[in-house]
Design a protein around this motif. Sequence first.
Motif, PDB file in Angstrom:
ATOM      1  N   VAL A   1     -49.474   4.473  -9.236  1.00 17.19           N
ATOM      2  CA  VAL A   1     -50.879   4.768  -9.556  1.00 17.19           C
ATOM      3  C   VAL A   1     -51.686   4.586  -8.281  1.00 17.19           C
ATOM      4  N   MET A   2     -52.477   5.617  -7.962  1.00 15.99           N
ATOM      5  CA  MET A   2     -53.203   5.546  -6.693  1.00 15.99           C
ATOM      6  C   MET A   2     -54.571   4.883  -6.817  1.00 15.99           C
ATOM      7  N   ARG A   3     -55.297   5.142  -7.925  1.00 15.29           N
ATOM      8  CA  ARG A   3     -56.683   4.618  -7.983  1.00 15.29           C
ATOM      9  C   ARG A   3     -56.909   3.638  -9.131  1.00 15.29           C
ATOM     10  N   TRP A   4     -56.790   4.091 -10.356  1.00 10.80           N
ATOM     11  CA  TRP A   4     -57.074   3.166 -11.454  1.00 10.80           C
ATOM     12  C   TRP A   4     -56.439   3.652 -12.758  1.00 10.80           C
ATOM     13  N   VAL A   5     -56.275   2.707 -13.675  1.00 11.22           N
ATOM     14  CA  VAL A   5     -55.865   3.032 -15.047  1.00 11.22           C
ATOM     15  C   VAL A   5     -56.666   2.124 -15.973  1.00 11.22           C
ATOM     16  N   HIS A   6     -57.176   2.702 -17.039  1.00  9.09           N
ATOM     17  CA  HIS A   6     -57.742   1.849 -18.082  1.00  9.09           C
ATOM     18  C   HIS A   6     -57.150   2.270 -19.423  1.00  9.09           C
ATOM     19  N   ALA A   7     -56.639   1.291 -20.153  1.00  9.66           N
ATOM     20  CA  ALA A   7     -56.095   1.562 -21.487  1.00  9.66           C
ATOM     21  C   ALA A   7     -56.914   0.779 -22.505  1.00  9.66           C
ATOM     22  N   VAL A   8     -57.385   1.477 -23.503  1.00  7.49           N
ATOM     23  CA  VAL A   8     -58.076   0.756 -24.579  1.00  7.49           C
ATOM     24  C   VAL A   8     -57.048  -0.078 -25.345  1.00  7.49           C
ATOM     25  N   GLY A   9     -55.849   0.485 -25.483  1.00  3.38           N
ATOM     26  CA  GLY A   9     -54.752  -0.259 -26.099  1.00  3.38           C
ATOM     27  C   GLY A   9     -53.979  -1.025 -25.040  1.00  3.38           C
TER      28      GLY A   9
ATOM     29  N   ASP B   1     -43.133  -0.167 -16.488  1.00  2.00           N
ATOM     30  CA  ASP B   1     -41.725  -0.532 -16.362  1.00  2.00           C
ATOM     31  C   ASP B   1     -41.411  -0.966 -14.932  1.00  2.00           C
ATOM     32  N   ALA B   2     -40.197  -1.394 -14.744  1.00  2.00           N
ATOM     33  CA  ALA B   2     -39.804  -1.997 -13.457  1.00  2.00           C
ATOM     34  C   ALA B   2     -40.104  -1.084 -12.268  1.00  2.00           C
ATOM     35  N   GLY B   3     -40.535  -1.709 -11.202  1.00  2.00           N
ATOM     36  CA  GLY B   3     -40.680  -1.008  -9.927  1.00  2.00           C
ATOM     37  C   GLY B   3     -41.921  -0.156  -9.785  1.00  2.00           C
ATOM     38  N   CYS B   4     -42.888  -0.283 -10.677  1.00  2.00           N
ATOM     39  CA  CYS B   4     -44.114   0.522 -10.547  1.00  2.00           C
ATOM     40  C   CYS B   4     -44.985  -0.025  -9.422  1.00  2.00           C
ATOM     41  N   ARG B   5     -45.699   0.882  -8.758  1.00  2.00           N
ATOM     42  CA  ARG B   5     -46.664   0.473  -7.729  1.00  2.00           C
ATOM     43  C   ARG B   5     -48.054   0.791  -8.258  1.00  2.00           C
ATOM     44  N   LEU B   6     -48.824  -0.241  -8.514  1.00  2.00           N
ATOM     45  CA  LEU B   6     -50.128  -0.065  -9.144  1.00  2.00           C
ATOM     46  C   LEU B   6     -51.224  -0.400  -8.142  1.00  2.00           C
ATOM     47  N   ASN B   7     -51.717   0.609  -7.449  1.00  2.00           N
ATOM     48  CA  ASN B   7     -52.813   0.369  -6.507  1.00  2.00           C
ATOM     49  C   ASN B   7     -54.137   0.426  -7.264  1.00  2.00           C
ATOM     50  N   GLY B   8     -55.147  -0.171  -6.728  1.00  2.00           N
ATOM     51  CA  GLY B   8     -56.475  -0.085  -7.345  1.00  2.00           C
ATOM     52  C   GLY B   8     -56.584  -0.955  -8.579  1.00  2.00           C
ATOM     53  N   ARG B   9     -57.385  -0.480  -9.536  1.00  2.00           N
ATOM     54  CA  ARG B   9     -57.753  -1.315 -10.684  1.00  2.00           C
ATOM     55  C   ARG B   9     -56.963  -0.917 -11.927  1.00  2.00           C
ATOM     56  N   ILE B  10     -56.358  -1.867 -12.559  1.00  2.00           N
ATOM     57  CA  ILE B  10     -55.644  -1.635 -13.810  1.00  2.00           C
ATOM     58  C   ILE B  10     -56.280  -2.540 -14.868  1.00  2.00           C
ATOM     59  N   SER B  11     -56.751  -1.948 -15.952  1.00  2.00           N
ATOM     60  CA  SER B  11     -57.395  -2.780 -16.979  1.00  2.00           C
ATOM     61  C   SER B  11     -56.983  -2.314 -18.359  1.00  2.00           C
ATOM     62  N   SER B  12     -57.088  -3.246 -19.287  1.00  2.00           N
ATOM     63  CA  SER B  12     -56.794  -2.932 -20.682  1.00  2.00           C
ATOM     64  C   SER B  12     -57.719  -3.778 -21.553  1.00  2.00           C
ATOM     65  N   ASP B  13     -58.042  -3.244 -22.710  1.00  2.00           N
ATOM     66  CA  ASP B  13     -58.879  -4.023 -23.623  1.00  2.00           C
ATOM     67  C   ASP B  13     -58.034  -4.948 -24.493  1.00  2.00           C
ATOM     68  N   SER B  14     -56.697  -4.859 -24.389  1.00  2.00           N
ATOM     69  CA  SER B  14     -55.885  -5.780 -25.191  1.00  2.00           C
ATOM     70  C   SER B  14     -54.793  -6.494 -24.377  1.00  2.00           C
TER      71      SER B  14
END
Lengths: 358, 413
Positions: free
Chosen positions: A160-168, A173-186
Amino acid sequence: MSPYLAVAALILMVSVMLMLPLIPAFVELHRKSDAQPLKVVQQNAGEIRYFATSFREYIKELEPVLRRCVADAITATGTLPDGEEYVALGLANEPLVLALQQRDATRPVLMAVGTDLIVPPEATFSRDIYARGQFIGGEKNNYRAILGEANVHLGASSHVMRWVHAVGEFTADAGCRLNGRISSDSLIRLHARCSFLRLNAPRIETGSAASDGDAISPNLIFPTSVGSASSERFLHDGDFEVQAGHVIRGNVVIRGNLYVRSGARISGSVKSAKDMVLEDGVSVEGSLISARKMRIGPNCAAHGPVVAERELTIAAGARCGTLEHPTTVSAPRIEVEEGVVVFGTLWAREHGGVVASQ
Amino acid sequence: MIYVLYTIVFVICVYTGRHYWFTLNRLFGFQRHPYVDIDTADWPPVTVLVAAHNEEKVIANILDALMTVKYPTDRMLVIPVNDRSTDRTREIIDKFVEDFPHRIQPFHREGGKGGKAAALKDAMQLVTTEVILIFDADYIPGAGLIKQLVSPFFDLEVGGVMGRVVPLNAGTNLLTRLLDLERSGGYQVDQQARMNLRLVPQHGGTVAGVRLSALREIGGWNENSLTEDTDLTYRLLLNGWKTVYQNRSECYEEVPEVWPVRIKQIMRWAKGHNQAMMTYGLSLLLGKHRATLRERIDGTLLLGVYAMAPVTLVGWALALGVFYQGVAPLHGVIALLSLTAYAALGNLAAFFEIAAAARLDGTRKRISLLPFLILGFAVSIFSVSRAAFSQVSDLVTGAEFHWDKTERFRKVL
């Protein structure tokens, strides 16, 4: 040339030479091309969901199209008023999956999906994705940004290059590269070898974290009237060790290295001006601040913010914050073993990584 | 005479080296922002004190801003400290209290000793929270500022917090533009470098915070101080508390728009700073307390910054005297080389610092105003020297300090 003229010419020449460096200054003073006050962040208070909220507003333009696509189970394409191309999908249907069957296929347009979506592996999405249903990504995909109104699941080794938001729930899974902002409401759950920078959710788990019942909750150890509200502090110059099983009621400030041995309990906040090591089963009611490196051992519990100025490692079974009292865990570099739970924010400025528990 | 001159030159060189050290640290060193990432927490109750003396032009702006900040409303109480105002300040505050009865509790001060420290000291009777934030009335806090200023207090070593002030009226005229550059250098480089190097970031008394228990431990606000912020910085340090600087906790302020107001402001700062130097200088450097060696040295140098103006003037006078007496300082060649080296590097130290600050701020063209700073420095050096000399004469005559409020320039709402 008369001597008077020569002197006048000399004065004039020297004056001109002296004034030369001032010309840009006079020009800027007159034009005021850079005279605005410095931009200070007045309204956006660093809210992690800022991009997701803005994108949700932006995507509202597509609402009627998306509704029609869902109702008729069709795919529509077009251009938004700002020139952004989009594809709106009513179903996670055959055409989309087929189109992305080729390896390294790239989708250079914004995607809005009205229902659940399953994305095949090894694809690149260079524009933002909006998913109203579940989003399930294949392995080795590249995403720019995802807004999921339900659960979002990324396959192994995705990026992921910039952001992810999940309401759920959000799962990587293994080995993911999560750049930027990752958020979830749960819930956010990251598996081994995932890297991250900034995470926020009511509950963040690494690997398959143990249930809350397996962990010591600081709330259960000390009565709520005791704790960080008290500001009296024990101040010590030099290294210090809290013996195994000891209970300290109050705040501890150590101007050296601090070692808190197994099972010790501190009802206030803890600060060390150098390294801090918490061994197995330590619990701290207040904050944990280290001016250098910090290691939080297995099954430790911290109630308040956890800050290490250099590096932080958190061992399996540790808990930071509670569901009722979320907190922040932050350091430039963070290494978290599988089996850790953080309630609130986990923020690595430079690099965060999930490693298999030892 | 020559040895006095050598001493002055040495001290000036120490300050020059300090400028370079700070600037190079900001450009290439490790940057400390340990608390800025705390965005989720069990936020503690906080009291926000707004110091106001005849602030009808600006008080509504700050109260408006404070009512919209992102902080749990049940955990934040705003206390406008209306210090003997004779304009509409009281009326404006009371209107806000009507609109936000549970969030604003006014403190109207009718008499007592003048000055911000005295007013804050009296207002403390209303304060019950462990964390106190202080703003002058001409500041406009952004939405996230309160959380940012509160977050360092999770560290039990922190007694005081200082944010960054940014001139809002920067583009008004030459003076405001020069002050904008000066502020940039002072905060973006000086303060942050002190934070990075674990030296002595200075409490500014506004866009700032203090821990109640620390304040009580050091004896509360010093109403006899002309600059309560400097006084607070040193008393905290001498009592084992740290003051930290948050460069990203920015807040708009209004800077003076006319030279007489600026001169008055800088003279008050100089007097207050010199007062702190006389009070704490020796005990900081040599006394028995918990400050580290580097804090002792930096703290002493910081205390001396305003004393450097008259010292420099004396140095110039001595240099002329030495020249006309025909005395050759040291060996002629060494003196010449030293002079050349200083001209090449020393004179540029402050400019280098401000240029670096402008670069760090991402501004471009305002840097071309740098040559005009000579004007600002000239005014400062003579104003600060005048303040120092008048302070000495006040000591001799027994005259008392009096506190001059900085005039505001915003239009009345």
